[in-house]
Structures are given as C-alpha cells and as structure tokens.
Enzyme design. Sequence first.
Site, short mmCIF file in Angstrom:
data_model
loop_
_atom_site.label_atom_id
_atom_site.label_comp_id
_atom_site.label_asym_id
_atom_site.label_seq_id
_atom_site.Cartn_x
_atom_site.Cartn_y
_atom_site.Cartn_z
N GLU A 1 40.07 30.28 50.79
CA GLU A 1 40.92 29.85 49.68
C GLU A 1 42.39 30.08 50.07
O GLU A 1 43.03 29.21 50.59
CB GLU A 1 40.53 30.61 48.41
CG GLU A 1 41.07 29.94 47.17
CD GLU A 1 40.20 30.11 45.94
OE1 GLU A 1 39.11 30.67 46.02
OE2 GLU A 1 40.65 29.68 44.87
N GLU B 1 40.14 41.25 42.33
CA GLU B 1 40.21 40.03 41.53
C GLU B 1 39.56 40.21 40.17
O GLU B 1 40.07 39.74 39.16
CB GLU B 1 39.47 38.91 42.29
CG GLU B 1 39.39 37.61 41.52
CD GLU B 1 38.77 36.49 42.33
OE1 GLU B 1 37.94 36.78 43.21
OE2 GLU B 1 39.14 35.32 42.10
C1 BGC Z 1 41.57 31.81 42.45
C2 BGC Z 1 42.31 32.40 41.29
C3 BGC Z 1 42.89 31.22 40.57
C4 BGC Z 1 41.72 30.52 39.94
C5 BGC Z 1 42.08 29.44 39.00
C6 BGC Z 1 40.40 31.08 41.86
O1 BGC Z 1 39.56 30.53 42.79
O2 BGC Z 1 41.21 32.74 43.41
O3 BGC Z 1 43.04 33.49 41.52
O4 BGC Z 1 43.96 31.47 39.77
O5 BGC Z 1 40.81 30.12 40.93
O6 BGC Z 1 41.13 28.48 38.84
#
Ligand code: BGC
Length: 925
Positions: A532, A808
């Site tokens: 990501e 997270e």
């Molecule tokens: C990210 C997040 C992001 C979110 C929003 C995730 O995959 O890691 O931090 O803000 O998606 O959809």
Amino acid sequence: MPTLFPIRPLTPEPELHAANLPDPVGPLAAPSHLKLEQYLPGDVLGGAATAPRLSWEIATAPAGWKATSAELEVTRTDAAGTPLATPEVLPLATADGILAAWPAQPLTSRERVVLRVRVSGSAADDQRETSPTLTSPWSSPVVYEVGLLEPSDWQALPVGPAWPENPLADRRPPRVRREFTLSGPVVAARAYVSAHGLIRAEIDGQRVGADELVPGWTVYGSRIVARTYDVTELLTSRGDGSGSHAVGAQLADGWYRGHIGFDGGYRNLYGDDVAALIQLEVTLADGTRQVIATDSSWKAGVGEILFTDLYDGEKADARLATPGWSAPGFEESGWWPIAVGASDAERLVMPSDAPVRATEVLRPVEVTVMERRTADLNGKVIEISPERLLVDFGQNISGRVRMQVSGAAGQSVTIRHAEVLDGGELGMRTLREAEATDVYTLRGDGLEEWEPAFAIHGFRYVDVTGWPGRADEAKAAIENGALVAVVLHTQMERLGAFAASDERVTRLHENSRWSMRDNFVSIPTDCPQRDERLGWTGDIQAFAPTAAFHYSCTGLLSSWLTDLAVEQKAHGTVPWYVPVIPGGFWTPPTPAAVWGDAATVVPWELYRATADTGLLRQQYDSAKGWVDLVDSLAGEDHVWDCSMQLGDWLDPSAPPEAPMQAMTDPHLVATAFFAHSARIVSQWAQVLDKPQEAAHYGQLADAIGEGFRARYTDGVGHLSSDTQTAYALTIAFDLAGDEERRAVAGKRLAELVEASGGNVATGFAGTPALTAALSATGHAEQAYRLLMETSCPSWLYAVTMDATTTWERWDSMLPDGSINPGGMTSFNHYALGAVAAWLEQVVGGLTPAEPGYRVIEVAPQPGGGLSWAESVHRTPFGWAASSWRTDDDGTLSLDVVVPVGATARVSLPGGKSVRLGHGRHHLSA
Ligand code: BGC
C-alpha cells in the site's frame, strides 16, 4: 571472526529536554539557524523559489528586547563562490525572523547568492524612557542557489535501454553511462538528476550525493522533481578536472513502473520505460560552461542487481558486478543502444523538500538461532538444523538492512522482513502481497558489504537464511554489527519532544514520532510495510498537528499538497489518496469527509505551527474548492448526508473486515467536518485579507452548525449518535451552539468514557479530538482515565504489548499475542497517534496560541497520577518548553522557556495567569 567495516557514523537524534535548553536571555546574539523557504536550515542547492523567504532565530537577547528592523546582505557569486559584485545591504520588511519576504530582485535559474542577516532593536518593555538600540553581529553566511526553473534550461532527455526483449516483461534494473572529456580545469560543476523510476548517479566511479529513492513520488504526469548536486569534487578528485571522465546511473522501477497497490496491485503506472535524466553543467577555469546531458550518445547495460522493487525487495548477484562501469575507460561490450524519450522539460521541477536519506543505523538487540525441522512423510522430525537466524532490531522502522559478510562465491543470503512476530516467527501476513525479501549472492573474494539500493521495508525483525558459516558464528557476527538496520525517510529537522514521569506515556509519544519517521518517505504514507504505502489523505488530516510538532515537515507536505491540488483539479474532488493510482482502486475518487478535509486541515495546521502564509496562498483555491464542492452536495439544511463516507474509520467496534462499520453516524461525522472546514476557510480568507470570502465562509460555517444541531441534536446538547466521536467532534469543532449545550456535551462525553470503563471508542475521525474535547470542557480526569487505561482498546494497550510504533487498529495485535485476523492490519499507521498533540499541548502544556507560536499558550493540566511532564518544541522563533513537576505537598513548579521574539501566556492550575517575555522562567502554584 572477520574484521568489520566501521559502521558509517550517523548522528543519532539528539535527546531533547527542557533542562538542557540554553537561557534565551543574554547579550544580543547574531541571527542563527538561517532557513530559506521551508528547506532544512543552512545552504540550499537547486532551490525552487526565485524570491526565497528567509527565517532565522535569535538565540539570546537582553530581557525585553525586541527586533525592530532587519537587514539582509546579498552577495551574488558564480557557481564556484567567487563574488560577482560588491555585497548589497537591503532592509527586510519584517524583523521577526519568520519567513521575511525577499527584498532584492528575483533570482533566475542557476543564480547563487550568499546571504547574511543582522537585526536591530531595543528593549521595548523597558521602563526607562529611552532604551538603547542594539544591533546584532551579522549571522554566518548561507548560500542559496537556484535550480533549473525554465523548460529551456533543460537539455537532458530521458534515456533508458532500448531493451532487446519486451519492455513489460523485463524487470532487470538497467544502467546507463557515457564518457566525456573536459577541455580545461574545472572550477565548479553541478549535476541535475531525475528519472522515470528511481536513480543513483555516479561520476568517475563515485556516488553522486547520498540521497535515496530519487526523485521521490509526485504526480509524475504533471511534476517530476530533479535534485541538484555539487559534483565539483568528484570531477577534480584526480587532478584539476581536465581530461576524460564518465557518468553513469543505476535505475530502478520505483513508483513510476514498479508494483503499487493491493489486490495484485498495478505496474507501469506512469509508463513502461525506466529512464535517467541527468544534466551535468561544468564551469571551466576559462569561464566556459560544458554541458553533458542524457541523450542518444549514452549506452545502456545491466549490473549486479537482478530485480528491485519498493514492495518486493531487491536481489543482487555480486558475481555480476562490473567494477568501474561508471569510470572512464570501461569496456562497454555487451551494452545496448539507448532509447531516447521526449523531453520532460515542461514537467521537471525543483523540490520544495529535502530528499530521503539514511538517518540512523540500528544494531540488533537480539539474535536467535532458529532451527529448521525437516519431517518425514509421517510428520516425524528427522533432521533439525540450526540454520536460520531471527534478528530483532528493537524498533519498527522504514528502511533496510546493511550486511558485511564473507563466504563462498554463489552463496545467497536471504533476508525477509516483518514488523512483528506471530508464534515466534515473522508475522508476514500484515505485508499482504509485498514480498519484502532481499537476496544477496556473494562474490566470494573476502569481506563484502551490501545494502539494497532501491528497496525499502517496514520492519523490526528480519529472518536470515544462508548466512555463511555455522549458526553460532553467524549469530556472533550479527550481534557484533555484521547486520544493521538502516533507517530511511525524508530528512526533516527534529522539532519536538515530550516526556512524562510514566515511561509508558513517554513511549506512547515516541511511538507516534517513530510512525511519523517511518511514514514520511517522500510523501505522507499510511504505512511503510504492506502493498500500500499510499498518501491517504484522511490519515495525515488526523495527524497534521502532531506531525508539525515532531519534525519540520512543511517542505514535504507543501510538495504533497501541490500534488493534492493537481489531483483535485483532475478528478473534481480531493481524492482519498494522493498521488492517485490512475484507474486504480477507488477511482475515480468520490468526495468523502475526513479524507477530503485534508485540503483544509493540513495547510491550516501547518500555518498554525509555522505562520507560513505562503502555504496558505498556495493552497487557498484547493481548500475553497473542497468546501464549495461539499456545499454543492449537502442539502438545503447544509447536512451532508448523501455521499459514500468512510466515517469514523476503524473505531474499535468495527469488525475486522469492515473498517467503515463504526458506531457514529457517518453523515454526522461528514457534516461536522464540513462545518470545521468552512470555518477554517473563513479564518484563512481573513489571513489572506479577503474579507468578503471570510464573511461568506463564516456564514456558511454558522449555517452548517445550525443544520447539524437541527438534524443531530435534541436541542439541549445531546446527540443522535450517543458516541465518544460524536461528542468529541461537536466540542472540538464548536458545534454545540452555546456554552450551556457545550457543557452538556462535555458532561455526556465524560459519562460515556466512564461507562466504557476508560476504553477508547473512536476511530480516525474522533480520536484526534477525544482527549482535547474532554480537557476543554473541564473533564481532564476522564481524558487521563483514557490515557492511562491499558486494556484494549486504549493507547497504552499497544505500549504494554511492546509496540514501538502506532498501530493501525486499536487491536492490531490481540491480547493473546496473535495478529488481528483483518486483512488490513498494520503496526505502523500514525492516525491513532494523533493523541500526541494533546500530550504536547495539555499534558506537557505547550500550544501555539498565535500562528508560529508568536504567542505560546502554556497551560498544563496535570493529572493521571503523573508527577512530572514536559513538552519541548523548536518554534519558528527558537526553542520553547513547558516543564512541570508536583511535589509531595501538592505544589506545582513550572519551568517555562520562551524564545526571543515570542511571548507566553501562562495559566497555572489555580487560575493564576501571567504573561512572560523571552527567557527561562520558574513559577510555582
Ligand atoms: C489505509 C488507511 C486509509 C484507508 C481508507 C487503508 O487501506 O491503510 O489508512 O485511510 O484505507 O480507505
């Protein structure tokens, strides 16, 4: 045991404590810490601004002294530093040292100036009728050299290999090179370097600069950054520079055409080529300028790197190394002709930020020999071989390992990376499809040193296989520094520190700082480890005030905000992540609160911390555009209840696979953020002296507040979503309507905290506001209850689970030590670490009451059983601190440091308040 190369010294980050700060009262010092624009302090090469604003600090001045005027001495020089004219001394329009406007003629490409500042002023607060004017000595000089600003400055064309095979299939990282002759002695030389992909340039066998992951990630279709290097010494290391030389560059896919994004991800996002852009400009002693630029005269080849990718890692076979490939006289047999692309002159830009660099090296804290068990068909273990090593570096970082190893030619050492352990082994699941594996194959001719050139991983642990020799010898060598972790991120100046008597609270703050380091890699990313690492707008929206406290980050964020505006223009809304993956997931982007509000909140929070009105000017249309868009979507009552919303993402009630399923009505959240953004734009317009727009957005904010109350409250102050987030946002964004209803909201929030047993119940939207909303409404006790809670979900839960970064999810690791089953689980996301701003402002007690900390609010609210706490911050004026301690008899002593040029408004818990000028002050209550 082999003799080891010395570990390259890197200055560890300094320990910051209030007690170590120098006293700002003293003789008037020369201006110091000169900064141009939002670059790092000191000399700037390849600047983007033609009229660079200038900042400085006055480390000491007599008590009460104030600057009333400032002068700039400008000396124009050639590239070698020889003055071209006599110095000019010009008055500056402002004397406070905060981004003073450039007073001279605008500069043009390649212009170089040497600058010094001095200030004059007097003790304005002095009771005597006339206080003498004091003039400081001149500052030490700084150099500002403009980069290449005009498309016509660029001769370099993108050059890469004319691959013999299909370009889409071939991922072998290429090299390019050429030789050249300089016709006379060299007095100065610059290399302007950029790429499609990533690049490391070399001249005469020596690396150009120490920057990593050049040119960083921008919206390449519109802007590609070029970095500037002084390469005079590289060209003159063997004489006066005349004669034959070579320039070469190793390339890699990087963000341009590497693996980006999840669910298989995307490749060739910006193109299917990899190409170098190098323009070497050499000034000779006779005054002529010789330019060597990438063009059809270059050749392409390959070296020891077999594969490299930001997510997947790097594989190198040292037996394939071709020493001397970037030095003159190299035999180019087997090299291919070059493919020359169309000019990029229109999209090449100079950076506003510092580059990515290695900033620290960590040694392992624990090395464990792991057994490999081989079983027969019946599952019976038939062989146990101790051939794997598990290395713990003690800190979750973004970076890579560097190894020093000797062994047989062809032996491969494989390094796999992970953030956490799962059942004693690497927890690779959190990486999803990022392979995060580096492989080095030895040359076999003695001690070899290797570090991947282009890969970057988020990790604390590595698993090492194939290390030559017996496992116990390998363990000893690694413990002794044969394998170290190199921390990589955008270079930023450290600004802040917080500490408290409870080490867990200090660690919580440190974890938020580490998550910032690990995620400020060219852009502000969500996480550094999995497939990501995107610039999610909502995450930085939540974290912006904290970020501005930890490190100087306006350079990086203003570059990213430029891209945000570019993408906003292209897509008609602020995207969820920037840069957008064209045609990728969640495209075309749709408007969503909290994420889109990055357009208003991030610049505004930076302005509050730095007083940078230039950034406000740069981003005004973007911020306004966002609010206008939401205005067009919201109903007549200004409630925004129609778009798909991410809402209070990842509140602790959200099931592992449904991060959006939060307790708080997503449209309540969206409308609250709409009001907040409209209010910000109104204040912003006021700063930019646009009274009509200020009035318009102010009225809009009022109307949204009314709509919010009509739809979501009972008129007395209770909310339709009876949640911590709903109340926290209502208080933080001033939506209650009046003091009475605000008090009702505060009381209800405190009750909810008590009812939850002190557990947090907020996600990305509510968390940054939660504790501050409690302490602002007289419920500091409940704020501290949340802070000190250790059961899940809470901030200290992660700390007690040995976290070294912010997670997270509240429960990224479950209490039994296993990893959360959610497919999206990282241990290094900064959003929930936004509580650090409250630690700094309310626990430590240091808040910018006026932009740039011109007025510092010092108002600690001790509690939580803490016996001391402190916040230290390098404000634009200089170091400031608030440090308190309670004695056994209950007296509170407070030490305050106020830098020259700022004042502090100090409120003591008993209600006493004082105003202090610069100096070190001791108070008690
Ligand atoms: C990210 C997040 C992001 C979110 C929003 C995730 O995959 O890691 O931090 O803000 O998606 O959809």
